[in-house]
Design an enzyme around this catalytic site. Structure first.
Site, PDB file in Angstrom:
ATOM      1  N   ASN A   1       0.797  -1.255  -0.091  1.00  0.00           N
ATOM      2  CA  ASN A   1       0.408  -0.297  -0.272  1.00  0.00           C
ATOM      3  C   ASN A   1       1.189   0.924  -0.092  1.00  0.00           C
ATOM      4  O   ASN A   1       0.985   1.644   1.542  1.00  0.00           O
ATOM      5  CB  ASN A   1      -1.289  -0.085   1.107  1.00  0.00           C
ATOM      6  N   TRP A   2       0.973   1.971  -1.319  1.00  0.00           N
ATOM      7  CA  TRP A   2       1.742   3.014  -1.588  1.00  0.00           C
ATOM      8  C   TRP A   2       1.370   4.153  -0.631  1.00  0.00           C
ATOM      9  O   TRP A   2       2.167   5.174  -0.362  1.00  0.00           O
ATOM     10  CB  TRP A   2       1.998   2.771  -2.946  1.00  0.00           C
ATOM     11  N   LYS A   3      -0.154   4.339  -0.419  1.00  0.00           N
ATOM     12  CA  LYS A   3      -0.893   5.285   0.587  1.00  0.00           C
ATOM     13  C   LYS A   3      -0.225   6.859  -0.526  1.00  0.00           C
ATOM     14  O   LYS A   3       0.004   6.344  -1.700  1.00  0.00           O
ATOM     15  CB  LYS A   3       0.146   5.345   1.714  1.00  0.00           C
TER      16      LYS A   3
ATOM     17  N   HIS B   1      -9.644   1.176   4.948  1.00  0.00           N
ATOM     18  CA  HIS B   1      -8.437   0.915   5.489  1.00  0.00           C
ATOM     19  C   HIS B   1      -8.491   2.055   7.067  1.00  0.00           C
ATOM     20  O   HIS B   1      -9.580   2.746   6.756  1.00  0.00           O
ATOM     21  CB  HIS B   1      -7.340   2.282   4.705  1.00  0.00           C
TER      22      HIS B   1
ATOM     23  N   GLU C   1      -7.061   4.180   8.320  1.00  0.00           N
ATOM     24  CA  GLU C   1      -6.506   6.845   7.533  1.00  0.00           C
ATOM     25  C   GLU C   1      -7.865   6.276   7.380  1.00  0.00           C
ATOM     26  O   GLU C   1      -8.312   7.764   7.619  1.00  0.00           O
ATOM     27  CB  GLU C   1      -5.455   6.387   6.730  1.00  0.00           C
TER      28      GLU C   1
ATOM     29  N   GLU D   1      -5.041  -4.778  10.586  1.00  0.00           N
ATOM     30  CA  GLU D   1      -4.050  -3.676  10.291  1.00  0.00           C
ATOM     31  C   GLU D   1      -5.017  -3.357  11.671  1.00  0.00           C
ATOM     32  O   GLU D   1      -5.457  -2.547  12.156  1.00  0.00           O
ATOM     33  CB  GLU D   1      -4.338  -2.762   9.847  1.00  0.00           C
TER      34      GLU D   1
ATOM     35  N   GLY E   1       2.420   2.156  10.687  1.00  0.00           N
ATOM     36  CA  GLY E   1       3.363   2.969  10.695  1.00  0.00           C
ATOM     37  C   GLY E   1       4.021   3.666  11.691  1.00  0.00           C
ATOM     38  O   GLY E   1       4.581   4.906  11.708  1.00  0.00           O
TER      39      GLY E   1
ATOM     40  N   SER F   1       4.000  -2.625  10.790  1.00  0.00           N
ATOM     41  CA  SER F   1       4.808  -2.446  10.431  1.00  0.00           C
ATOM     42  C   SER F   1       5.450  -3.470  10.315  1.00  0.00           C
ATOM     43  O   SER F   1       6.138  -3.869  10.436  1.00  0.00           O
ATOM     44  CB  SER F   1       5.610  -2.120  11.802  1.00  0.00           C
TER      45      SER F   1
ATOM     46  N   GLY G   1       2.603  -1.464   3.726  1.00  0.00           N
ATOM     47  CA  GLY G   1       2.901  -0.340   4.368  1.00  0.00           C
ATOM     48  C   GLY G   1       4.560   0.229   3.356  1.00  0.00           C
ATOM     49  O   GLY G   1       4.671   0.640   2.475  1.00  0.00           O
ATOM     50  N   GLY G   2       4.972   1.343   4.605  1.00  0.00           N
ATOM     51  CA  GLY G   2       6.281   1.805   4.201  1.00  0.00           C
ATOM     52  C   GLY G   2       7.312   1.126   3.943  1.00  0.00           C
ATOM     53  O   GLY G   2       7.974   1.589   3.142  1.00  0.00           O
TER      54      GLY G   2
END
Ligand code: 13P
Length: 248
Positions: A9-11, A94, A96, A166, A172, A211, A232-233
């Site tokens: 997930n590149w956000k 998600h 966010e 999640e 994150g 994470s 993610g990251g």
């Protein structure tokens, strides 16, 4: 035996050039076909990445999807538009989106339904906040998040869906759930589905997100009910994303 799935997930990161470079780097390093793999990229880069992944095993997804089919919904992107660009997956719910943009359990259910109406596989994200975990509400929160979707589309719809657990406190933050903490919730989710349909429970891929990194992925993926990850990251770097993919 369930096949694993690793999704990046590149956000809201990158440029067109960096996104293309990242996709090319991932495709170049895929090697043997160990699991399903996909990237959920910012909407505006979807056409470019769709071109790059065309003849590769790397699948394409969006990070959200409209809760309506079409019409006067300024700023929204519909399932049929995403289908036209060869999106195979769409993230729905998600955390966010839920916390910053007001996505509710009901609107998430509608997004799930819209995705499926176009043959896009929804990746339904569920998970509790730190406060909810500390108040022992983890399972109750997940029940509500799942029920809203089950009530709208029915359990058979989960035959073509993915669930991502999640925990919000792990996203994150560098604080990964332990292998056992994650397994406990994954097992709970699978049993919850099994109580309604055993075949679907045995088949559905349940991903862990929060994470996940090259150094903790192996342990997480070794858990019996963890079928891969939503990253993610660490998915923004081809090498670390590939290391995670190769840990399944
Ligand atoms: P991080 O891997 O950066 O914690 O993000 C997880 C996530 O939100 C994936 O959807």
């Amino acid at each position: 035996m369930r096949r694993s799935l690793v999704v990046g997930n590149w956000k809201m990161n990158g440029t067109r050039a960096s996104a293309e470079l990242l996709a090319k780097g991932i495709i170049a390093g895929l090697g043997s076909d160990v699991a399903d793999i996909a990237v959920c990229v910012p909407y505006v880069y979807i056409p470019y990445i769709a071109d790059l992944v065309k003849d590769s095993p790397l699948a394409l997804g969006s990070q959200n999807i409209a809760d309506q089919a079409s019409g006067a919904y300024t700023g929204e992107i519909s399932a049929s538009m995403l289908k036209e660009l060869n999106c195979q997956y769409a993230l729905v719910g998600h955390s966010e989106r839920r916390s910053y943009y007001g996505d509710t359990n009901e609107s998430v259910a509608a997004r799930f339904s819209q995705a499926q109406a176009q043959g896009i596989i929804p990746i339904l994200c569920v998970g509790e906040t730190l406060e909810q975990r500390e108040q022992d509400q983890t399972f109750a929160v997940i029940d509500e998040q799942l029920d809203a979707v089950i009530n709208l589309v029915g359990i058979p719809a989960f035959y073509n869906a993915v669930i991502a657990y999640e925990p919000v406190w792990a996203i994150g933050t560098g604080k990964t759930a332990t292998d056992e903490q994650a397994q406990e919730v994954h097992c709970y989710i699978r049993k919850y589905i099994a109580a309604k349909d055993q075949v679907i429970a045995d088949k559905i891929q349940i991903l862990y997100g929060g994470s996940a990194k090259p150094d903790n992925a192996k342990g997480l993926f070794a858990m019996p009910d963890i079928d891969g990850g939503l990253i993610g990251g660490a998915s923004l770097d081809a090498e670390s994303f590939l290391k995670i993919y190769h840990s399944v």
